[in-house]
Write an enzyme that holds these catalytic residues in place. Structure first.
Site, PDB file in Angstrom:
ATOM      1  N   MET A 188       0.800  -1.225   0.000  1.00 34.15           N
ATOM      2  CA  MET A 188       0.000   0.000   0.000  1.00 34.15           C
ATOM      3  C   MET A 188       0.836   1.281   0.000  1.00 34.15           C
ATOM      4  SD  MET A 188      -2.950  -1.062  -0.341  1.00 34.15           S
ATOM      5  CE  MET A 188      -3.540  -2.741  -0.393  1.00 34.15           C
TER       6      MET A 188
ATOM      7  N   MET B 245       8.738   4.501   5.346  1.00 36.10           N
ATOM      8  CA  MET B 245       8.824   3.114   4.892  1.00 36.10           C
ATOM      9  C   MET B 245      10.038   2.921   3.991  1.00 36.10           C
ATOM     10  SD  MET B 245       6.516   1.753   6.609  1.00 36.10           S
ATOM     11  CE  MET B 245       6.875   0.121   6.034  1.00 36.10           C
TER      12      MET B 245
ATOM     13  N   ASP C  27      24.225 -11.423   3.894  1.00 39.83           N
ATOM     14  CA  ASP C  27      24.520 -12.255   2.724  1.00 39.83           C
ATOM     15  C   ASP C  27      26.013 -12.262   2.401  1.00 39.83           C
ATOM     16  OD1 ASP C  27      23.836 -13.816   0.335  1.00 39.83           O
ATOM     17  OD2 ASP C  27      24.461 -12.007  -0.735  1.00 39.83           O
TER      18      ASP C  27
END
Length: 180
Positions: free
Chosen positions: A94, A130, A145
């Site tokens: 959203m 966000m 990673d």
């Protein structure tokens, strides 16, 4: 009234105090929807998020000495963080696609952790927290990673490795002056 509540009120006719007022991504019938920010004025916005990854001291030493087999850990994590900021709207259902005007990344390397702070700036109708959070989490995942071979134990687990304390530490909204 919050920006989200204002948007929900203007989009749905919901007024403060109604039960639906708290659920800005849900309409009166319960359908999920993106908040309509079209009527809001453009403003200058900035959000800063931070988080950390805990690593073994030997992994930290390898990162600092640029001795990790996959390459420069922090440079790669910086690129991953910026890329994540720019693509937040594609991964958070959203979120609006917003024009990113600036991204700053800062790493602080400690004895057993690397802290990443991501500051995002935009000029638009909705905030960029966000995007800052996506930058932090992706940047730290890139670190993981890059160093996972060094962090893995004999059983293939990561007992000393964890990402934690991801949070928004600053959020600003400023009206645009006449010169913009």
């Amino acid at each position: 009234m919050s920006d989200e509540r204002e948007a929900a009120e203007s989009a749905d006719g919901v007024t403060a105090g109604d039960a639906a007022d708290e659920l800005t991504h849900t309409d009166a019938s319960g359908e999920v929807r993106m908040v309509d920010v079209g009527a809001k004025p453009d403003t200058s916005r900035r959000a800063v998020a931070r988080g950390e990854i805990r690593l073994t001291p030997s992994t930290i030493a390898a990162v600092e000495a640029d001795e990790v087999g996959k390459g420069d850990v922090l440079a790669t994590a910086r690129i991953g963080a910026v890329q994540a900021v720019k693509h937040t709207w594609e991964t958070i259902p959203m979120c609006h696609q917003i024009p990113i005007t600036n991204v700053d990344t800062e790493f602080a390397v400690g004895d057993d952790r690397i802290e990443l702070t991501v500051a995002v700036e935009t000029t638009g109708k909705t905030g960029c927290e966000m995007e800052a959070l996506e930058g932090v989490t992706t940047g730290l995942n890139v670190v993981w990673d890059m160093v996972k071979a060094a962090e893995k134990d004999a059983d293939g687990g990561y007992p000393d490795t964890r990402i934690s304390d991801v949070e928004v530490v600053e959020k600003e909204k400023r009206a645009l002056d006449g010169g913009d």
